[in-house]
Design an enzyme around this catalytic site. Structure first.
Site, PDB file in Angstrom:
ATOM      1  N   THR A   1       0.843  -1.198   0.000  1.00 13.12           N
ATOM      2  CA  THR A   1       0.000   0.000   0.000  1.00 13.12           C
ATOM      3  C   THR A   1       0.874   1.243   0.000  1.00 13.12           C
ATOM      4  O   THR A   1       2.074   1.189   0.302  1.00 13.12           O
ATOM      5  CB  THR A   1      -0.905   0.058   1.242  1.00 13.12           C
ATOM      6  OG1 THR A   1      -0.105   0.406   2.394  1.00 13.12           O
ATOM      7  CG2 THR A   1      -1.615  -1.241   1.477  1.00 13.12           C
ATOM      8  N   ASP A   2       0.288   2.375  -0.301  1.00 16.82           N
ATOM      9  CA  ASP A   2       0.964   3.636  -0.051  1.00 16.82           C
ATOM     10  C   ASP A   2       0.797   3.980   1.432  1.00 16.82           C
ATOM     11  O   ASP A   2       0.100   3.290   2.186  1.00 16.82           O
ATOM     12  CB  ASP A   2       0.414   4.744  -0.951  1.00 16.82           C
ATOM     13  CG  ASP A   2       1.436   5.835  -1.223  1.00 16.82           C
ATOM     14  OD1 ASP A   2       2.376   5.991  -0.413  1.00 16.82           O
ATOM     15  OD2 ASP A   2       1.307   6.542  -2.236  1.00 16.82           O
ATOM     16  N   TYR A   3       1.423   5.052   1.851  1.00 13.34           N
ATOM     17  CA  TYR A   3       1.568   5.423   3.255  1.00 13.34           C
ATOM     18  C   TYR A   3       0.206   5.576   3.946  1.00 13.34           C
ATOM     19  O   TYR A   3      -0.567   6.470   3.626  1.00 13.34           O
ATOM     20  CB  TYR A   3       2.332   6.744   3.328  1.00 13.34           C
ATOM     21  CG  TYR A   3       2.996   7.052   4.632  1.00 13.34           C
ATOM     22  CD1 TYR A   3       4.371   6.914   4.784  1.00 13.34           C
ATOM     23  CD2 TYR A   3       2.272   7.512   5.718  1.00 13.34           C
ATOM     24  CE1 TYR A   3       4.998   7.221   5.980  1.00 13.34           C
ATOM     25  CE2 TYR A   3       2.875   7.816   6.917  1.00 13.34           C
ATOM     26  CZ  TYR A   3       4.247   7.666   7.043  1.00 13.34           C
ATOM     27  OH  TYR A   3       4.861   7.978   8.238  1.00 13.34           O
ATOM     28  N   ASN A   4      -0.097   4.631   4.855  1.00 11.14           N
ATOM     29  CA  ASN A   4      -1.282   4.700   5.714  1.00 11.14           C
ATOM     30  C   ASN A   4      -2.599   4.591   4.948  1.00 11.14           C
ATOM     31  O   ASN A   4      -3.652   4.972   5.452  1.00 11.14           O
ATOM     32  CB  ASN A   4      -1.269   6.013   6.516  1.00 11.14           C
ATOM     33  CG  ASN A   4      -2.210   5.995   7.694  1.00 11.14           C
ATOM     34  OD1 ASN A   4      -2.341   4.979   8.392  1.00 11.14           O
ATOM     35  ND2 ASN A   4      -2.888   7.102   7.954  1.00 11.14           N
TER      36      ASN A   4
END
Length: 772
Positions: free
Chosen positions: A300-303
């Site tokens: 995933t991307d950040y958070n």
């Protein structure tokens, strides 16, 4: 055994036997390679199966989590205790930790102090270099030189790997047609064909020979998918488009990276068909894995799992279930996958799903050679000898000169002569910490020369460089602080700065104005609605022009800017983007004539922000405006500006003049499965040796669905000495005619096509042929 008769030539028979042997040998090699691959895969499967048989559910889930170390800030830093998580076998690795000693210590904990001894993957945003910083990716694309981009990625991988990093969150291949979006700086522009070539080049450069060597690292193509089409150019915003547009205009570079063997894919923040890409099963499983055959892992991307709650899709626990089910394998910092053990007990997911994600992560570590040698990327000797070397810096300097785009050069003001007095004026003239541009957290700005230092070194005793800052980026200190981000620029009194600049200008023979954006005005979370020069810089430029002295604008930017006023009033404009750690020397090389500029735009520059999105490969309208220089009512146009861009895709001037001969085709018909040649002779008629980028575009006249007015299909970057001519030959096949129709079937429609060849998308010669 062949018998030689009176009608058989012995030499021909020997040649036939030789060719047969070559074919048989090739088949044996192919089978051998295939068998070896199968053997290696079988060995990897056995190894990982044996390892996973020893792992608890919690330990398997640990391989699906990656936290940040926080040394390099790329998001809102989440607090963590890396050592504790590693000892508890709760994470697959970490990212944004700088320093070989730190990384090696953490790797030692994983492989020497835990029961499973699973090595760590170590990530970082190595976007356009590690400590030797190259031009920003958008600038690199303007080189139209895939070998240069591959070389950049190779140097970046060599330096990062010497510092303990084995996974880069690059390349970003999002197609973008909206210059308001700050992250346009990270991509390769607006064209899917060119973007696909660069995607492959990045992957080859980073991963090298399948990551067999200790200076080859895992690449991660991002942001899958469509992130560059964020509405209104506002970061993290909604994306909504048809599948036809996706397939024909946006997906190709991601697919190219997969075809090049990229080992990991990062999903995007945005929605795709109303579902966050992070949890979009059609995107991550049906398309990526089943249609394209991707066999790496998805992070995933950040958070972004946590942010599904904000999208109104699901709270964290349910979002984690949806994300795993969609085909995501690794959660970046949100801790959503830590809830999956409870969801497993509740029957919302299966152990097989966890096993599949865990296996993909472990396979990546196996392919990287980490199980065989966990310290593969922890060589102290390399850390001392392979980073920021003179050789790497020289490569960065040379490549930077290929990216600068000469936009205007009235009366051949450029290149400048070294003698005389040159006034170097502007907020970017002495800002060494801003030369690298965005996404360069690993750089050492204290080692980078400012433009002022670079010019003084290049001029030496032959002339004199005078300097004044001239103005602030913004007169409002808060606005300037927001714009300058992590690379502060000293704020001064605006009236005093202008007075100093005019006093310096009065003593000079020529003025070089270093203006535009500062580094962090583009990149992530750097969207803008006004793309014109900021007010203090505009005032400064007006004042410099009022002196009556020749003025050259060196434009620093990470995006297409609106330069209509500058194009009308400033004699010479050289777009230098953000050229990296060696930018100062590279800019001096071009401005002083050591190198002729050869960059060509890969994004369209608008006349007005109201034209955006503006791109060359658009569909026609039912009422196209035949003469956009005047207003024609009931045509597709604007009341206040022409439809045409200020600078079109593919545009760029040189210090020399290139003359194009007459375009010719080898045939008027292209048979199915055949080919057709387009030929044109290009001559360097000027006084400088230089590169030209010869571009070929195609238009499908009639098709099942509306097709673009032109599409880039081929190009050649050719070096011509002054007075030299070369015939350029492009070969097209029916593969070049294909597109995805409304049923997403890939093919072409027999009929008429236009071939267009020229120095940019707006200046072409056209011939028509028929495809059978």
């Amino acid at each position: 055994m062949l018998k030689i008769g009176k009608n058989l030539n012995p030499k021909r028979i020997q040649m036939k036997n030789f060719k047969l042997c070559v074919v048989l040998y090739g088949l044996l090699c192919l089978c051998s390679c295939g068998n070896q691959t199968q053997t290696n895969d079988a060995e990897m499967d056995r190894f990982i199966s044996d390892l996973m048989a020893k792992m608890t559910i919690k330990e398997k889930l640990g391989q699906l989590n990656i936290p940040t170390g926080g040394d390099m800030v790329t998001g809102q830093v989440m607090s963590n205790d890396l050592e504790k998580m590693i000892r508890n076998q709760e994470i697959a690795g970490f990212f944004n930790v700088k320093g070989l000693d730190k990384i090696k210590k953490l790797q030692q904990i994983a492989v020497e102090e835990t029961e499973l001894k699973i090595p760590l993957i170590v990530g970082a945003d190595i976007i356009h270099g590690y400590e030797t910083i190259f031009p920003i990716p958008l600038a690199l694309s303007c080189s139209w030189d895939t070998l240069a981009v591959e070389q950049m990625a190779r140097v970046a991988a060599r330096e990062a790997s010497a510092s303990g990093i084995n996974w880069t969150y690059s390349p970003m291949v999002d197609i973008c047609r909206d210059a308001r979006w700050g992250r346009i700086a990270e991509g390769n522009g607006e064209d899917p064909y060119l973007g696909s070539l660069f995607a492959k080049a990045y992957v080859r450069g980073y991963q090298g020979d399948d990551m067999k060597q200790n200076d080859e690292i895992l690449a991660c193509v991002k942001h899958f998918a469509l992130y560059g089409a964020s509405e209104a150019g506002r970061d993290y915003n909604t994306v909504d488009m048809s599948r036809v547009r996706m397939y024909n205009e946006y997906l190709a570079p991601y697919k190219a990276a997969v075809e090049a063997g990229v080992g990991s894919v990062m999903s995007a923040f945005n929605l795709v068909d109303g579902i966050p890409a992070t949890a979009n099963k059609w995107l991550l499983t049906d398309l990526l894995r089943e249609q394209w055959g991707f066999n790496g892992f998805v992070v995933t991307d950040y958070n972004s799992i946590n942010e599904m709650n904000t999208h109104g899709i699901a709270p964290l626990k349910e979002a984690a279930v949806q994300t795993l089910d969609a085909g995501t394998d690794m959660d970046m910092v949100s801790n959503g996958f830590n809830t999956l053990e409870e969801s497993l007990r509740e029957g919302k997911i299966s152990e097989e799903q966890i096993d599949m994600a865990c296996r993909r992560v472990l396979e990546a570590k196996y392919k990287m050679g980490l199980f065989e040698n966990p310290y593969k990327y922890c060589d102290e000797k390399r850390a001392e000898t392979d980073v920021f070397t003179p050789e790497n810096r020289e490569t960065a300097r040379e490549i930077a000169t290929k990216t600068f785009v000469l936009l205007k050069n009235d009366q051949n003001i450029l290149p400048l002569k070294k003698h005389g007095k040159i006034a170097l004026i502007g907020p970017m003239a002495n800002a060494g910490n801003n030369m690298c541009g965005m996404w360069s957290m690993t750089c050492r700005p204290e080692k980078h020369a400012s433009l002022l230092e670079g010019f003084r070194k290049a001029i030496g005793d032959e002339g004199e460089i005078l300097y004044a800052k001239g103005c602030n980026i913004y007169d409002d200190p808060v606005a300037e602080k927001n714009a300058s981000g992590i690379r502060p620029i000293e704020h001064g009194d605006s009236k005093q700065l202008l007075a100093e600049a005019l006093q310096v200008a009065s003593r000079a023979d020529i003025i070089v104005a270093a203006l535009g954006e500062c580094a962090d005005m583009s990149g992530e979370s750097a969207s803008r609605t006004n793309l014109e020069m900021t007010e203090p810089q505009h005032l400064l430029m007006e004042s410099l022009l009022a002196t009556g002295k020749p003025v050259v604008l060196l434009l620093f930017t990470g995006r297409p800017m609106v330069l209509s006023w500058e194009q009308e009033h400033v004699p010479a404009i050289l777009n230098v983007w953000f050229g990296g750690s060696e930018a100062a020397d590279a800019i001096a090389d071009v401005v002083l004539g050591k190198v002729s500029p050869s960059g060509r735009l890969t994004t369209t520059f608008p006349r007005n922000v109201g034209q955006i999105p503006l791109y060359y490969n658009h569909l026609n309208t039912s009422r196209p405006d035949g003469d956009s220089q005047v207003f024609n009512r009931y045509q597709s146009n604007y009341l206040d500006v022409p439809n045409t861009p200020l600078y079109p895709f593919g545009y760029g001037l040189s210090y020399t003049t290139f003359e194009y001969g007459k375009l010719s085709l080898s045939a008027e018909k292209l048979s199915k499965g055949g080919s057709i040649e387009a030929k044109i002779t290009v001559t360097n008629k000027g006084d400088y040796d230089a590169y030209e980028v010869v571009q070929l575009y195609l238009r499908d006249i009639y098709a099942k669905i509306s097709r673009p007015v032109k599409e880039l299909k081929k190009f050649e970057r050719v070096f011509l000495k002054k007075g030299e001519s070369k015939e350029i030959t492009f070969v097209l096949t029916d593969d070049d005619l294909k597109y995805y129709d409304s049923s997403l079937q890939y093919g072409y429609d027999p009929g008429e096509f236009d071939i267009m060849v020229g120095p940019n998308s707006a200046n072409v010669q056209t011939l028509r042929f028929t495809a059978e």
